[in-house]
Design a protein around this motif. Structure first.
Motif, mmCIF file in Angstrom:
data_model
loop_
_atom_site.group_PDB
_atom_site.id
_atom_site.type_symbol
_atom_site.label_atom_id
_atom_site.label_comp_id
_atom_site.label_asym_id
_atom_site.label_seq_id
_atom_site.Cartn_x
_atom_site.Cartn_y
_atom_site.Cartn_z
ATOM 1 N N UNK A 89 0.811 -1.216 0.000
ATOM 2 C CA UNK A 89 0.000 0.000 0.000
ATOM 3 C C UNK A 89 0.848 1.271 0.000
ATOM 4 N N UNK A 90 1.936 1.304 0.765
ATOM 5 C CA UNK A 90 2.625 2.588 0.966
ATOM 6 C C UNK A 90 4.084 2.591 0.529
ATOM 7 N N UNK A 142 3.644 -3.906 -7.228
ATOM 8 C CA UNK A 142 3.062 -3.486 -5.945
ATOM 9 C C UNK A 142 1.603 -3.913 -5.821
ATOM 10 N N UNK A 143 0.832 -3.764 -6.883
ATOM 11 C CA UNK A 143 -0.584 -4.147 -6.843
ATOM 12 C C UNK A 143 -0.749 -5.651 -6.681
ATOM 13 N N UNK A 197 -6.571 7.212 4.274
ATOM 14 C CA UNK A 197 -6.932 6.967 2.872
ATOM 15 C C UNK A 197 -5.821 6.273 2.099
ATOM 16 N N UNK A 198 -4.609 6.234 2.660
ATOM 17 C CA UNK A 198 -3.522 5.457 2.055
ATOM 18 C C UNK A 198 -3.356 4.098 2.730
ATOM 19 N N UNK A 199 -3.607 4.059 4.039
ATOM 20 C CA UNK A 199 -3.449 2.826 4.805
ATOM 21 C C UNK A 199 -4.483 2.828 5.919
ATOM 22 N N UNK A 200 -5.580 2.120 5.685
ATOM 23 C CA UNK A 200 -6.625 2.087 6.697
ATOM 24 C C UNK A 200 -6.109 1.433 7.969
ATOM 25 N N UNK A 224 10.028 2.095 4.015
ATOM 26 C CA UNK A 224 9.484 1.017 4.839
ATOM 27 C C UNK A 224 10.192 -0.305 4.566
ATOM 28 N N UNK A 225 10.601 -0.538 3.308
ATOM 29 C CA UNK A 225 11.275 -1.797 2.990
ATOM 30 C C UNK A 225 12.659 -1.874 3.635
#
Length: 498
Positions: free
Chosen positions: A104-105, A126-127, A198-201, A468-469
């Protein structure tokens, strides 16, 4: 991998986004997952590369190229193409503890170094990653993994961002008793309060925290290391301590008028907004409301874009974003060749929303803020800027020069400073007694040991503001070192041995 001719047969498809006119009225994720048919076509585009550069995980010219957690991307792309989702999940989880977050991010440096991206749009890596893990949860494949034995060793992890969570996950699976200390009221670090809903619930974050808890990780919230629990207590209660406090000291803009009412750090704004969405009780002066105000965001990165999207949902009167650098090119330049991360012009979700709302892209380039101006009550009323020219000096370095005659006055009642982070906040580091260098914890990558016995450091606290990775990479690697420190050998895998 994938279909032999898939990269010729199918074009890249983007995730479906909800209408920007309507999605600004809620806090739900702005995009929707692919259908299975689309996912299989996108997986089919993965080429049978001799070298899958998507996996290389290197830094070239200061930017991340490929996947730092070395995801087995061609393998699970092929499995997605064949509809073998549970097998794809197994391959994905071999290297990535939290695909639901990265899917997601993460800015997807893997896609920038995709071999197909030399001449065509990259594979939608990513998707596909997000779809695999979401199917894992939806189909009940993500069940608690209870360690079969316990070692009797105890580890404290300070901070519950992605580095802290990854190290906790790995060490718990190795059989150690892990306690994660988090100063906020919810675990997740910037995943919880730094990235808007809205980017990561936040249900996605809390779902993973619950799973880690079911597996044996203990979370102690509302507890700040160095304040609510001392370094001596941590030392006495645990056999090892890992500092994963992040790089949360925000970089300030020190100019005239900085103390005006209405000038805030971006992260303070995003944190308060998310707490409000989650119905957390806020102090009267903690919530920052952009309703009916002219908003200016200083900083051209993702955090700045998140401020734009948040202000739109608060029904601001207008919103503008300032960037220091010129507008990026539409195609790669000779200074940015494949497989480097592509420094190209893109339109992020927030920019689409602002354009839909106000009829134009909110971004302004090569702008430097000179001063803030307040009214007689100390409330911000405007700021002054000048345009900048970016040139190469005699030593081949980029420098910025002001352009006379380009001064401008902008009305503003709210300004959010989103120009990055200096490093970890110093209080806990001073309490623990670890040495620092360049405002980061001094600990060599691959070793992660500090100058203090049994204290380790990883993630942004050690490397500075990053992706994040990289946080997940460091969380896994420090866990391996801690396991070896405690047991004399280790059962945990290492990226360094791939």
């Amino acid at each position: 991998m994938g279909k032999t001719t898939g990269f010729m047969d199918y074009e890249r498809e983007e995730a479906k986004e909800r209408n920007p006119h309507t999605r600004v009225n809620d806090w739900k994720e702005y995009d929707a997952p692919f259908s299975d048919d689309v996912l299989r076509r996108q997986g089919a585009r993965c080429m049978d590369c001799g070298t899958p550069f998507c996996q290389i995980g290197e830094e070239i010219n200061g930017a991340t190229t490929g996947c730092p957690i070395y995801n087995l991307i061609p393998e699970w792309n092929d499995l997605a193409y064949r509809g073998q989702w549970e097998e794809a999940l197994k391959r994905l989880l071999k290297t990535n503890n939290f695909p639901e977050f990265t899917g997601r991010v993460c800015p997807a440096p893997c896609e920038g170094s995709c071999t197909l991206a030399i001449s065509d749009p990259s594979v939608a890596i990513k998707s596909i990653e997000r779809a695999i893990i979401d199917k894992g949860f939806a189909n009940g494949w993500m069940t608690p993994r209870i360690p079969k034995r316990r070692t009797g060793k105890s580890v404290a992890v300070i901070g519950s961002g992605p580095a802290g969570l990854a190290s906790a996950d790995q060490l718990n699976q190795a059989g150690h008793t892990v306690t994660v200390y988090e100063r906020a009221d919810r675990a997740g670090g910037l995943l919880m309060y730094g990235i808007p809903n809205m980017k990561l619930e936040k249900d996605v974050v809390q779902r993973r925290i619950r799973l880690l808890g079911q597996e044996g990780v203990d979370f102690v919230l509302n507890t700040e290391a160095g304040k609510d629990i001392t370094a001596e207590q941590l030392n006495n209660q645990h056999d090892a301590v890992i500092l994963c406090t992040g790089a949360q000291k925000q970089r300030d803009l020190v100019i005239d008028g900085r103390d005006a009412n209405g000038v805030h750090f971006a992260m303070d704004y995003l944190t308060a907004s998310t707490k409000n969405v989650l119905s957390v009780d806020l102090a009267e002066d903690e919530f920052i409301d952009a309703k009916g105000k002219d908003v200016i965001v200083i900083g051209g990165g993702d955090t700045g874009a998140d401020c734009i999207a948040t202000a739109l949902r608060h029904k601001c009167n207008s919103v503008v974003q300032f960037g220091k650098h010129p507008k990026l090119p539409m195609a790669r330049t000779v200074r940015n060749e494949w497989p480097e991360y592509p420094n190209l012009f893109t339109i992020e979700y927030a920019h689409k929303e602002a354009t839909a709302q106000f009829g134009e892209d909110p971004r302004n380039y090569s702008i430097q803020t000179k001063r803030f101006i307040s009214d007689e009550n100390g409330d911000l009323k405007e700021l002054h800027t000048i345009e900048m020219e970016k040139v190469i000096d005699s030593e081949g370095k980029y420098v910025f020069h002001e352009i006379p005659g380009t001064e401008k006055v902008w009305p503003a009642q709210l300004v959010f400073i989103a120009i990055g982070f200096e490093g970890p906040e110093p209080e806990v580091l001073e309490q623990v007694g670890v040495k620092t260098a360049n405002r980061k914890v001094k600990a060599k990558y691959g070793e992660f040991t500090t100058n203090v016995e049994k204290v380790f450091a990883a993630g942004d606290a050690r490397r500075g503001q990053s992706l994040i990775v990289w946080a997940i990479n460091e969380g896994r690697e420090v866990a391996r070192k801690v396991d070896h420190y405690l047991m004399g050998s280790t059962v945990l895998p290492s990226y360094l041995e791939l």
